[in-house]
Every structure is written in C-alpha cells, then in structure tokens.
Write an enzyme that holds these catalytic residues in place. Structure first.
Site, PDB file in Angstrom:
ATOM      1  CE  LYS A 172      -3.383   2.901   0.631  1.00  8.33           C
ATOM      2  NZ  LYS A 172      -4.230   3.304  -0.478  1.00  8.33           N
ATOM      3  CE  LYS A 240      -2.150   8.171   6.784  1.00 14.08           C
ATOM      4  NZ  LYS A 240      -2.813   6.899   6.529  1.00 14.08           N
TER       5      LYS A 240
END
Ligand code: NAP
Length: 290
Positions: A172, A240
């Site tokens: 991911k 992030k």
C-alpha cells in the site's frame, strides 16, 4: 449464520464500508470517536458501541479504519481499547494505512489473545468504498484470509494475499508513493506548459492519448485545471503515507530521493492550507507562485 462484524472508524471510508456491510446482510456494531457520525448507520440498523472494547466484544470480525498510526494505537491500546474486548478466535482486520511494523505488533497482540489478524489496507478511494469495489492488499495467514472473504466481498471486488503480516501495508505504501509522484509530476508539467503559454488541457489531452495514459489523471487533472480541491483522498493522508514510506525506506536502507523531494512539496502545501484539501492540491505549490 453470517458473522457479527464490528467497524471502528466512520470517516470518509468507514461510513460507506459499514453501509455496504449492512446491505450485504451482516449484523454490524460500529464505534466512532465523534458519535454523531454513527447516527445515519444506526438508522439503517447498525448497533452503536460505547467504546472500541464493546465493539470488539460484539464481533467475530472486527475492522479498524482510522486515520493514522496514533489513531490506531488509541483505538486498540487506549482506554477501553479494542484489544481488551477481542474475542478468542475472532479476526481483527486493519484497513487503515499504517506502518508495516505496527501491523506486526498488532498481529502479536492478537495472537496473545487467541485472535487472528490481517493487515488489509485498501485502494479504490471513497468512490470504490461507496460502490463496494475496494481492492484489499492483505498481509497475514492465508487461512485467516479465507475465513473473512465473505466480509471483504461485501466491501470490495478483489483482494491480493501478499505475504506475512505487514506485507499488505508495504505494498500500500509503495502504491501511494507512485500515486503521489504521478500527481506531483502532472502538477509540475502543467506549471511548465501554462507558463510557456500552452493551455494545460492540451497537455492532458495529448498525455491521455499516449502510452502514459492514466485513469488517475482523468480524475486529478480537472481538479488541478479548475483549482477545485474538495477532498476525495485528503492531502493530509497522502502526506502521512509518504512519511510512512520514507520511514520504512530508512529502516531498510533504501534511498527514495524522488519520494523525499515530493514529500517536501506536499509538506509545504499542507503547512499553508487552512482547509482540508485533496492531494491534487499539491499543484498549489506552483499555482500560488504563478
Ligand atoms: P478520515 O475521513 O479522516 O477518517 C478518519 C477516522 O479516524 C475517523 O473516524 C476519525 O474519528 C478516526 N480517528 C482519528 N483520530 C482518532 C483517534 N485519536 N481516536 C479514535 N479515532 C480517531 O479518513 P478516511 O479517508 O476514512 O481514511 C481512513 C484510512 O484509510 C486512512 O488510514 C487512510 O490513509 C486510508 N485510505 C483512505 C482513502 C481515501 O480515499 N479517503 C483511500 C485509501 C485508504 P472522528 O470522526 O472522531 O474524527
């Protein structure tokens, strides 16, 4: 009988995921820090827990979908945290995007309680979540995945088993690096052509007729050209994710110079923003200097 499913975190992604679980006929229990976000789901039949612990205790399969590593640590290990309530033989699925090392720590904590764990972050965005067409990147044991396939199938259309705990998060993060760099490259190229007097739309038109065609640009190019950045995938989350990718690279001793440069740009735009923006707003770095 269908599993009892719990879902913790009803943000942009968690809300439609929960709605699709209800549609598929699962009995669900939800918890969200801001309780108002549970109201719509409660009207559709979801039970509302008073703590993450209570949501875990009511569930055979518990899903977490919160913003970042501190949020996940809070809902798992904080006061009345989910780990306290986790049933033996239940499965915890974390679909938030967090560090692979945190995924492995959660797997160990679940094993201590006789429960199983999968890291299963998603791609497909809010659109995929609404349509029940998410794609899950899964780390953990294959037998655990087999047990929860009906639950994943209610929210998504495909899942990839990528290896042991943490592998889902690793893939991911790598994937989001590519998306972040691609949108950053588009913004940079648009700044160049527009300064040179060519309409940005023409660049996109040519690009989308070439080998470099990308469905991502179908969505992000109009946002940049119209400077309309209502958040679909928020810039704060992409920022992030780039940080998590750079942390992982650091641990592994892999240099990611392009990602490091892109993060500086995301950082500058995030720092200057007053509102929640989509990550296509990385283009503001150039638009604000035009
Ligand atoms: P979001 O809309 O910002 O929602 C975040 C959720 O986390 C909310 O339920 C929020 O609760 C909760 N939360 C934050 N801090 C918390 C804390 N300290 N304690 C308890 N709960 C806390 O985010 P999202 O878009 O749904 O994304 C969720 C995850 O999926 C993220 O890891 C993101 O990177 C990933 N993801 C998002 C997308 C996308 O397109 N949006 C796509 C793929 C993956 P409150 O409601 O109380 O604030």
């Amino acid at each position: 009988m269908k599993s009892a499913v719990g879902l913790i975190g009803l943000g942009l992604m968690g809300q439609p995921m929960a709605a699709n679980l209800i549609k598929a006929g699962f009995r669900i229990t939800v918890w969200n820090r801001t309780r108002a976000k549970t109201e719509d789901l409660a009207q559709r039949g979801a039970l509302v827990a008073t703590s993450p612990r209570e949501a875990a205790a009511a569930s055979d399969v518990l899903i977490t979908m919160v913003s970042d590593p501190p949020a996940l640590e809070e809902v798992l290990w904080g006061p009345s945290g989910a780990l306290e309530g986790l049933r033996r033989s239940s499965v915890l699925i974390d679909s938030s995007t967090v560090a692979p090392a945190l995924a492995r720590r959660i797997a160990a904590a679940c094993a201590e309680r006789g429960a199983e764990f999968l890291d299963a972050p998603v791609t497909g965005g809010t659109w995929g979540a609404e349509k029940g067409e998410l794609v899950f990147m899964v780390g953990g044991h294959g037998e655990t995945l087999a047990r929860v396939e009906p639950v994943l199938g209610a929210m998504g259309k495909r899942w990839f088993h990528l290896g042991p705990h943490g592998s889902g998060q690793t893939v991911k993060l790598a994937m989001n690096m590519i998306l972040a760099l691609q949108v950053d490259a588009l913004a940079e190229a648009l700044a160049l052509v527009t300064r040179a007097g060519v309409a940005g739309e023409r660049l996109v038109e040519v690009m989308q007729s070439s080998m470099a065609r990308s469905p991502l640009l179908d969505i992000k190019a109009p946002m940049i050209l119209q400077a309309d950045y209502a958040p679909s995938f928020p810039l704060r989350l992409m920022h992030k994710d780039l940080g998590l990718a750079l942390d992982l690279a650091n641990q592994l001793g892999v240099a990611l110079p392009a990602t490091a440069a892109a993060r500086e740009i995301y950082n500058a735009v995030k720092g200057a923003a007053k509102e929640d923006l989509d990550y296509a707003a990385v283009a503001r770095f150039w638009q604000d200097r035009a």
